[in-house]
Design a protein around this motif. Structure first.
Motif, PDB file in Angstrom:
ATOM      1  N   ALA A 171       0.838  -1.197   0.000  1.00 49.11           N
ATOM      2  CA  ALA A 171       0.000   0.000   0.000  1.00 49.11           C
ATOM      3  C   ALA A 171       0.875   1.251   0.000  1.00 49.11           C
ATOM      4  CB  ALA A 171      -0.909  -0.017   1.222  1.00 49.11           C
ATOM      5  N   ARG A 172       1.981   1.211   0.767  1.00 45.00           N
ATOM      6  CA  ARG A 172       2.837   2.386   0.890  1.00 45.00           C
ATOM      7  C   ARG A 172       3.459   2.783  -0.445  1.00 45.00           C
ATOM      8  NH1 ARG A 172       8.183   2.957   4.608  1.00 45.00           N
ATOM      9  NH2 ARG A 172       8.963   1.554   3.022  1.00 45.00           N
ATOM     10  N   LEU A 188      -0.626   4.708  -0.425  1.00 43.14           N
ATOM     11  CA  LEU A 188      -1.858   4.429   0.308  1.00 43.14           C
ATOM     12  C   LEU A 188      -1.539   4.114   1.766  1.00 43.14           C
ATOM     13  CD1 LEU A 188      -3.634   2.038  -2.239  1.00 43.14           C
ATOM     14  CD2 LEU A 188      -4.171   4.445  -1.836  1.00 43.14           C
ATOM     15  N   ARG A 243      -3.109   2.411   5.326  1.00 39.56           N
ATOM     16  CA  ARG A 243      -4.193   1.614   5.870  1.00 39.56           C
ATOM     17  C   ARG A 243      -4.637   2.236   7.200  1.00 39.56           C
ATOM     18  NH1 ARG A 243      -5.757  -2.543   9.293  1.00 39.56           N
ATOM     19  NH2 ARG A 243      -6.758  -4.313   8.262  1.00 39.56           N
ATOM     20  N   ASP A 253      -7.898   1.971  12.423  1.00 39.62           N
ATOM     21  CA  ASP A 253      -9.145   1.561  13.057  1.00 39.62           C
ATOM     22  C   ASP A 253     -10.072   0.757  12.162  1.00 39.62           C
ATOM     23  OD1 ASP A 253      -9.014   2.448  15.765  1.00 39.62           O
ATOM     24  OD2 ASP A 253      -9.008   4.495  14.991  1.00 39.62           O
ATOM     25  N   CYS A 254     -10.296   1.220  10.920  1.00 38.91           N
ATOM     26  CA  CYS A 254     -11.290   0.518  10.105  1.00 38.91           C
ATOM     27  C   CYS A 254     -10.660  -0.262   8.956  1.00 38.91           C
ATOM     28  CB  CYS A 254     -12.358   1.478   9.587  1.00 38.91           C
ATOM     29  SG  CYS A 254     -11.827   2.487   8.206  1.00 38.91           S
ATOM     30  N   LEU A 266      -9.430   0.653   6.067  1.00 40.85           N
ATOM     31  CA  LEU A 266      -9.551   1.164   4.697  1.00 40.85           C
ATOM     32  C   LEU A 266      -8.210   1.736   4.228  1.00 40.85           C
ATOM     33  CD1 LEU A 266     -11.702   1.862   2.410  1.00 40.85           C
ATOM     34  CD2 LEU A 266     -11.663   4.157   3.373  1.00 40.85           C
ATOM     35  N   ALA A 267      -7.817   1.358   3.008  1.00 39.25           N
ATOM     36  CA  ALA A 267      -6.597   1.933   2.435  1.00 39.25           C
ATOM     37  C   ALA A 267      -6.979   3.177   1.649  1.00 39.25           C
ATOM     38  CB  ALA A 267      -5.925   0.913   1.528  1.00 39.25           C
ATOM     39  N   PRO A 289     -11.244   8.744   5.297  1.00 43.93           N
ATOM     40  CA  PRO A 289     -12.540   9.230   4.817  1.00 43.93           C
ATOM     41  C   PRO A 289     -13.717   8.402   5.333  1.00 43.93           C
ATOM     42  CG  PRO A 289     -11.345   8.095   3.069  1.00 43.93           C
ATOM     43  CD  PRO A 289     -10.390   8.220   4.220  1.00 43.93           C
ATOM     44  N   ARG A 290     -13.422   7.175   5.780  1.00 44.39           N
ATOM     45  CA  ARG A 290     -14.511   6.313   6.225  1.00 44.39           C
ATOM     46  C   ARG A 290     -14.840   6.508   7.701  1.00 44.39           C
ATOM     47  NH1 ARG A 290     -14.654   0.069   4.456  1.00 44.39           N
ATOM     48  NH2 ARG A 290     -13.039  -0.325   5.991  1.00 44.39           N
ATOM     49  N   CYS A 291     -13.798   6.520   8.576  1.00 46.32           N
ATOM     50  CA  CYS A 291     -14.083   6.560  10.012  1.00 46.32           C
ATOM     51  C   CYS A 291     -13.487   7.781  10.714  1.00 46.32           C
ATOM     52  CB  CYS A 291     -13.616   5.274  10.694  1.00 46.32           C
ATOM     53  SG  CYS A 291     -11.839   5.198  10.947  1.00 46.32           S
ATOM     54  N   GLY A 292     -12.699   8.595  10.010  1.00 44.19           N
ATOM     55  CA  GLY A 292     -12.225   9.839  10.605  1.00 44.19           C
ATOM     56  C   GLY A 292     -10.970   9.746  11.452  1.00 44.19           C
ATOM     57  N   SER A 293     -10.409   8.538  11.616  1.00 44.39           N
ATOM     58  CA  SER A 293      -9.175   8.416  12.390  1.00 44.39           C
ATOM     59  C   SER A 293      -8.001   9.018  11.620  1.00 44.39           C
ATOM     60  CB  SER A 293      -8.876   6.946  12.674  1.00 44.39           C
ATOM     61  OG  SER A 293      -9.819   6.429  13.570  1.00 44.39           O
ATOM     62  N   ARG A 296       2.816   4.384   8.653  1.00 39.70           N
ATOM     63  CA  ARG A 296       3.201   3.425   9.687  1.00 39.70           C
ATOM     64  C   ARG A 296       2.796   4.014  11.024  1.00 39.70           C
ATOM     65  NH1 ARG A 296       3.203   0.961   5.962  1.00 39.70           N
ATOM     66  NH2 ARG A 296       4.849  -0.151   4.844  1.00 39.70           N
ATOM     67  N   LYS A 297       2.663   3.160  12.042  1.00 35.49           N
ATOM     68  CA  LYS A 297       2.323   3.687  13.376  1.00 35.49           C
ATOM     69  C   LYS A 297       3.374   4.725  13.779  1.00 35.49           C
ATOM     70  CE  LYS A 297       0.144  -0.571  14.976  1.00 35.49           C
ATOM     71  NZ  LYS A 297       0.309  -1.782  15.788  1.00 35.49           N
TER      72      LYS A 297
END
Ligand code: ZN
Lengths: 209, 207
Positions: free
Chosen positions: B4-5, B9, B11, B14-15, B17-18, B33-37, B42-43
């Motif tokens: 993804a990176r 993109l 990930r 929380d949800c 989504l990429a 865009p899906r859950c707002g986090s 990377r962390k």
């Protein structure tokens, strides 16, 4: 059930290795596994909203029963000591070990309670086809609490304690303990039937384009 | 194999989504865009956070094993127990299966978790390319078994609740239990802070 709708081919990034994997709609008991690291990306089929809801409701009732009735009784030299599920928390707090009291309370009662009520609060609006903003926040809390809800570890602790004390005294199991054991089965059935992948897809449909 | 990176993109933590990370606008944080986090490739500060939690766990591991976790007062005689002495006593009184269980949950698992986490952190630090799949499996293992170390804390809580018969027999918690409980919580948090994708990032650079 809205959560059981057919799913098209989607591209997901693996949580453990970041590889982009193409996943298709899975049949019951099917798993999709990351080809790079072996991580389980999604499980198919079993998620039935009605099952999550029914088991969560049963769990909530059992949690109340487990806390209302005696958990165990300890009999020694004609004296009886009755303990509830939360007695250990009270006793640890009374002895000044508030950190331990807080952790035991959180992992054996509070986290399961929030997780079970959270599942109920999520599945009821979904089964009616509704979406609310608070469901996003609650969905995150429920998934995060999974590791901190440790009822099955607590039950193993009951077995160890009984073995430790059996030489010293007689132990009697109370109705609270029976309810607690049943609660472990119903709550794990409830969480197992709740798949976060279709849940987030469902919440996504409410997003304006 | 595409990550993804490599496509820009991220990930969602929380949800899952990429979604696209605006790489050019450095400093501006973007949200899922899906859950707002908050989105991160990377962390954030994964290594330093995990190291801090692991070192704290090592330090507390010492009092957790040296201080008594519980004291049994039977007919006026008090006997403090450490984690190790409790397990040894159970072996001697013949409860071998229970002693073995407590040995695994209270001694083997916390030690294994600390060793594996340290090893993973060192291997990522030195950009090791050795068996990333196996190292990821080790990471999954410690995430899975970590919570079972709370067993001894629950046993103490149950014993303290059940055995409160003033002159006859009482069981009290000991300060070692706080240290032990902290070790369990710190290692769980350290495992959560560690980003297993760091194991794989070096593999990509070669290709
Ligand atoms: Zn993967």
């Amino acid at each position: 059930m809205p959560l059981n709708r057919p799913r098209a081919t989607t591209v997901t990034a693996c949580h453990d290795c970041d590889q982009l994997n193409t996943t298709v709609q899975l049949a019951p008991r099917e798993k999709s596994i990351c080809s790079r690291c072996g991580n389980i990306l999604d499980r198919g089929g079993k998620e039935v909203l009605a099952r999550t809801l029914a088991y969560a409701l049963a769990s909530l009732v059992l949690l109340i029963v487990a806390n209302s009735f005696p958990f165990m009784e300890f009999k020694i030299a004609g004296r009886v000591q009755v303990a509830h599920l939360y007695t250990g928390v009270e006793q640890l707090y009374a002895e000044g070990y508030w950190e331990l009291a807080a952790m035991v309370l959180f992992t054996s009662i509070a986290a399961p309670l929030v997780m079970i009520s959270g599942l109920l609060a999520l599945t009821i609006p979904i089964s009616m086809g509704k979406r609310f903003d608070w469901m996003i926040r609650l969905g995150k809390i429920v998934t995060k609490l999974r590791v901190w809800s440790m009822m099955e570890v607590f039950l193993l602790g009951v077995i160890v304690s009984v073995m430790k004390l059996s030489a010293m005294a007689e132990i009697i199991f109370g109705p609270g303990l029976v309810a607690f054991a049943a609660l472990i089965l119903t709550s794990s059935a409830s969480i197992a039937a709740f798949n976060p992948v279709p849940f987030w897809e469902y919440m996504d449909k409410g997003r304006s384009p | 194999m595409t990550t993804a990176r490599s496509l820009g993109l991220a990930r969602c933590h929380d949800c899952g989504l990429a979604s696209r990370m605006p790489s050019a606008t450095k400093g501006t944080s973007s949200c899922c865009p899906r859950c707002g986090s908050a989105l991160h490739l990377r962390k954030p500060n994964s290594l330093s956070r995990s190291w801090a939690l692991v070192i704290a766990a090592y330090l507390l591991y010492i009092p957790a094993n040296l201080l008594p976790v519980s004291t049994i007062v039977y007919l006026g005689n008090g006997e403090p127990d450490t984690i190790m002495s409790g397990v040894i006593m159970l072996f001697q009184t013949g409860d071998a299966p229970i002693a073995l269980l407590l040995f695994f949950a209270s001694i083997a698992v916390p030690m294994l978790k600390l060793i594996i986490l340290t090893w993973l952190l060192i291997s990522v630090h030195f950009r090791s390319k050795w068996k990333p799949r196996d190292r990821t499996a080790m990471y999954r293992l410690i995430e899975l078994i970590g919570r079972w170390s709370m067993l001894d804390i629950f046993v103490i809580s149950l014993l303290v609740a059940l055995v409160q018969l003033q002159a006859l027999a009482t069981i009290h918690a000991g300060p070692g239990a706080i240290a032990f409980c902290s070790v369990v919580v710190l290692t769980m948090l350290a495992a959560e802070s560690f980003d297993p994708r760091l194991i794989w990032d070096v593999m990509e650079e070669e290709a």
